[in-house]
Motif scaffolding. Structure first.
Motif, PDB file in Angstrom:
ATOM      1  N   ASN A 187      -1.795  26.614  -3.262  1.00 13.06           N
ATOM      2  CA  ASN A 187      -1.089  27.054  -4.468  1.00 13.06           C
ATOM      3  C   ASN A 187      -2.074  27.361  -5.593  1.00 13.06           C
ATOM      4  OD1 ASN A 187       1.701  26.829  -3.633  1.00 13.06           O
ATOM      5  ND2 ASN A 187       1.392  24.612  -3.644  1.00 13.06           N
ATOM      6  N   TRP A 188      -3.269  26.741  -5.554  1.00 10.40           N
ATOM      7  CA  TRP A 188      -4.234  26.896  -6.642  1.00 10.40           C
ATOM      8  C   TRP A 188      -5.578  27.461  -6.225  1.00 10.40           C
ATOM      9  CZ3 TRP A 188      -1.072  22.554  -6.298  1.00 10.40           C
ATOM     10  CH2 TRP A 188      -0.048  22.535  -7.251  1.00 10.40           C
ATOM     11  N   VAL A 189      -5.932  27.297  -4.977  1.00 10.66           N
ATOM     12  CA  VAL A 189      -7.219  27.827  -4.505  1.00 10.66           C
ATOM     13  C   VAL A 189      -7.003  28.570  -3.193  1.00 10.66           C
ATOM     14  CG1 VAL A 189      -8.610  26.051  -5.640  1.00 10.66           C
ATOM     15  CG2 VAL A 189      -7.827  25.678  -3.314  1.00 10.66           C
ATOM     16  N   GLU A 190      -7.816  29.559  -2.959  1.00 12.73           N
ATOM     17  CA  GLU A 190      -7.708  30.362  -1.744  1.00 12.73           C
ATOM     18  C   GLU A 190      -8.469  29.716  -0.596  1.00 12.73           C
ATOM     19  OE1 GLU A 190      -9.224  34.244  -2.588  1.00 12.73           O
ATOM     20  OE2 GLU A 190      -7.674  34.687  -4.049  1.00 12.73           O
ATOM     21  N   GLN A 191      -8.104  30.088   0.613  1.00 13.91           N
ATOM     22  CA  GLN A 191      -8.905  29.687   1.765  1.00 13.91           C
ATOM     23  C   GLN A 191     -10.307  30.198   1.557  1.00 13.91           C
ATOM     24  OE1 GLN A 191      -7.101  31.135   5.351  1.00 13.91           O
ATOM     25  NE2 GLN A 191      -5.443  29.639   5.288  1.00 13.91           N
ATOM     26  N   GLY A 192     -11.275  29.391   1.923  1.00 19.46           N
ATOM     27  CA  GLY A 192     -12.682  29.785   1.752  1.00 19.46           C
ATOM     28  C   GLY A 192     -13.278  29.324   0.435  1.00 19.46           C
ATOM     29  N   THR A 193     -12.467  28.703  -0.425  1.00 17.60           N
ATOM     30  CA  THR A 193     -12.980  28.196  -1.692  1.00 17.60           C
ATOM     31  C   THR A 193     -13.912  27.013  -1.446  1.00 17.60           C
ATOM     32  OG1 THR A 193     -11.027  28.892  -2.934  1.00 17.60           O
ATOM     33  CG2 THR A 193     -12.340  27.131  -3.910  1.00 17.60           C
ATOM     34  N   ALA A 194     -15.046  27.011  -2.129  1.00 16.55           N
ATOM     35  CA  ALA A 194     -16.011  25.925  -2.001  1.00 16.55           C
ATOM     36  C   ALA A 194     -15.685  24.820  -2.998  1.00 16.55           C
ATOM     37  CB  ALA A 194     -17.420  26.444  -2.250  1.00 16.55           C
ATOM     38  N   HIS A 250     -15.172  19.200  -6.696  1.00 22.35           N
ATOM     39  CA  HIS A 250     -14.429  20.106  -7.572  1.00 22.35           C
ATOM     40  C   HIS A 250     -14.447  21.519  -7.000  1.00 22.35           C
ATOM     41  CE1 HIS A 250     -14.100  17.261 -10.947  1.00 22.35           C
ATOM     42  NE2 HIS A 250     -15.240  16.790 -10.458  1.00 22.35           N
ATOM     43  N   ALA A 251     -13.297  22.183  -7.033  1.00 25.41           N
ATOM     44  CA  ALA A 251     -13.214  23.574  -6.586  1.00 25.41           C
ATOM     45  C   ALA A 251     -14.021  24.455  -7.523  1.00 25.41           C
ATOM     46  CB  ALA A 251     -11.760  24.038  -6.557  1.00 25.41           C
ATOM     47  N   ASP A 252     -14.531  25.556  -6.982  1.00 22.62           N
ATOM     48  CA  ASP A 252     -15.303  26.500  -7.795  1.00 22.62           C
ATOM     49  C   ASP A 252     -14.540  26.962  -9.024  1.00 22.62           C
ATOM     50  OD1 ASP A 252     -17.628  26.437  -6.337  1.00 22.62           O
ATOM     51  OD2 ASP A 252     -17.192  28.246  -5.191  1.00 22.62           O
ATOM     52  N   ASN A 253     -13.216  27.110  -8.906  1.00 19.89           N
ATOM     53  CA  ASN A 253     -12.429  27.594 -10.040  1.00 19.89           C
ATOM     54  C   ASN A 253     -11.876  26.455 -10.897  1.00 19.89           C
ATOM     55  OD1 ASN A 253     -10.363  26.532  -8.484  1.00 19.89           O
ATOM     56  ND2 ASN A 253      -9.272  28.466  -8.230  1.00 19.89           N
ATOM     57  N   ASP A 254     -12.290  25.214 -10.638  1.00 19.35           N
ATOM     58  CA  ASP A 254     -11.854  24.017 -11.371  1.00 19.35           C
ATOM     59  C   ASP A 254     -10.343  23.804 -11.346  1.00 19.35           C
ATOM     60  OD1 ASP A 254     -14.391  23.076 -12.069  1.00 19.35           O
ATOM     61  OD2 ASP A 254     -14.482  24.414 -13.802  1.00 19.35           O
ATOM     62  N   MET A 255      -9.660  24.334 -10.342  1.00 23.90           N
ATOM     63  CA  MET A 255      -8.210  24.193 -10.259  1.00 23.90           C
ATOM     64  C   MET A 255      -7.784  23.048  -9.350  1.00 23.90           C
ATOM     65  SD  MET A 255      -6.928  26.404 -12.294  1.00 23.90           S
ATOM     66  CE  MET A 255      -5.240  26.679 -11.807  1.00 23.90           C
ATOM     67  N   LYS A 294      -5.124  20.497 -14.169  1.00 20.86           N
ATOM     68  CA  LYS A 294      -4.819  19.463 -15.166  1.00 20.86           C
ATOM     69  C   LYS A 294      -3.384  19.549 -15.672  1.00 20.86           C
ATOM     70  CE  LYS A 294      -9.594  19.125 -16.431  1.00 20.86           C
ATOM     71  NZ  LYS A 294     -10.631  19.872 -17.039  1.00 20.86           N
ATOM     72  N   GLU A 295      -2.824  20.756 -15.705  1.00 19.04           N
ATOM     73  CA  GLU A 295      -1.457  20.938 -16.200  1.00 19.04           C
ATOM     74  C   GLU A 295      -0.426  20.345 -15.246  1.00 19.04           C
ATOM     75  OE1 GLU A 295      -3.111  24.356 -15.292  1.00 19.04           O
ATOM     76  OE2 GLU A 295      -4.396  23.460 -16.812  1.00 19.04           O
ATOM     77  N   VAL A 296      -0.817  20.144 -14.007  1.00 19.42           N
ATOM     78  CA  VAL A 296       0.085  19.618 -12.979  1.00 19.42           C
ATOM     79  C   VAL A 296      -0.262  18.142 -12.785  1.00 19.42           C
ATOM     80  CG1 VAL A 296       0.807  19.794 -10.576  1.00 19.42           C
ATOM     81  CG2 VAL A 296       0.181  21.851 -11.840  1.00 19.42           C
ATOM     82  N   SER A 297       0.717  17.293 -12.969  1.00 21.03           N
ATOM     83  CA  SER A 297       0.424  15.858 -12.900  1.00 21.03           C
ATOM     84  C   SER A 297       0.566  15.293 -11.486  1.00 21.03           C
ATOM     85  CB  SER A 297       1.341  15.096 -13.855  1.00 21.03           C
ATOM     86  OG  SER A 297       2.693  15.312 -13.509  1.00 21.03           O
ATOM     87  N   ALA A 298       0.626  16.146 -10.488  1.00 15.92           N
ATOM     88  CA  ALA A 298       0.777  15.681  -9.111  1.00 15.92           C
ATOM     89  C   ALA A 298      -0.581  15.341  -8.506  1.00 15.92           C
ATOM     90  CB  ALA A 298       1.463  16.743  -8.269  1.00 15.92           C
ATOM     91  N   ALA A 299      -0.599  14.253  -7.802  1.00 18.47           N
ATOM     92  CA  ALA A 299      -1.778  13.856  -7.033  1.00 18.47           C
ATOM     93  C   ALA A 299      -1.281  13.281  -5.721  1.00 18.47           C
ATOM     94  CB  ALA A 299      -2.597  12.833  -7.799  1.00 18.47           C
ATOM     95  N   PHE A 300      -1.963  13.612  -4.656  1.00 16.52           N
ATOM     96  CA  PHE A 300      -1.577  13.121  -3.345  1.00 16.52           C
ATOM     97  C   PHE A 300      -2.687  12.252  -2.798  1.00 16.52           C
ATOM     98  CE2 PHE A 300       0.941  16.936  -3.862  1.00 16.52           C
ATOM     99  CZ  PHE A 300       2.186  16.507  -3.433  1.00 16.52           C
ATOM    100  N   THR A 301      -2.291  11.161  -2.186  1.00 11.63           N
ATOM    101  CA  THR A 301      -3.259  10.280  -1.554  1.00 11.63           C
ATOM    102  C   THR A 301      -2.955  10.200  -0.067  1.00 11.63           C
ATOM    103  OG1 THR A 301      -1.899   8.331  -1.997  1.00 11.63           O
ATOM    104  CG2 THR A 301      -3.575   8.886  -3.633  1.00 11.63           C
TER     105      THR A 301
END
Length: 112
Positions: A101-108, A33-38, A55-62
């Motif tokens: 689009n949701w997390v920055e580079q460097g996000t843990a 999980h990203a630190d910002n839960d996004m 969660k608001e975005v129903s897209a998932a990529f595999t």
């Protein structure tokens, strides 16, 4: 006796180095999980993975992943990879257009 001690120390040092390198080049299976839960990244034993956004975005990529030189490379399309560095505490996003689009580079990302 001295030679035996020196040889033993060299063998121990080499074994310790190889063990440390192999652990750093592995990724644990599970959901990160990203630190910002996004966003989340799920890594599976069979070499597949799934990336989801908020969660608001129903897209998932595999897609498939590989581990190379302490990097986890997730391929979600022919020309689109997401690259993470593998750290002791989890994964750190280095690049990936869709995730950025949701997390920055460097996000843990931490294993849940």
């Amino acid at each position: 006796m001295r030679k035996l001690l020196i040889v033993s120390m060299v063998v121990f040092t080499v074994a310790l180095t190889l063990t440390a390198c192999s652990k750093a080049n592995e990724v644990q299976v599970g959901t990160y999980h990203a630190d910002n839960d996004m966003a989340t990244v799920t890594v599976q034993e069979d070499g597949t993975m799934m990336i989801t956004g908020p969660k608001e975005v129903s897209a998932a990529f595999t897609g498939k992943y590989v581990v190379e030189r302490n990097k986890l490379i997730l391929s979600i399309a022919e020309q689109e990879d997401h690259i993470f560095s593998i750290e002791e505490q989890g994964l750190v996003l280095e690049s990936g257009e869709w995730l950025e689009n949701w997390v920055e580079q460097g996000t843990a990302f931490h294993l849940a």
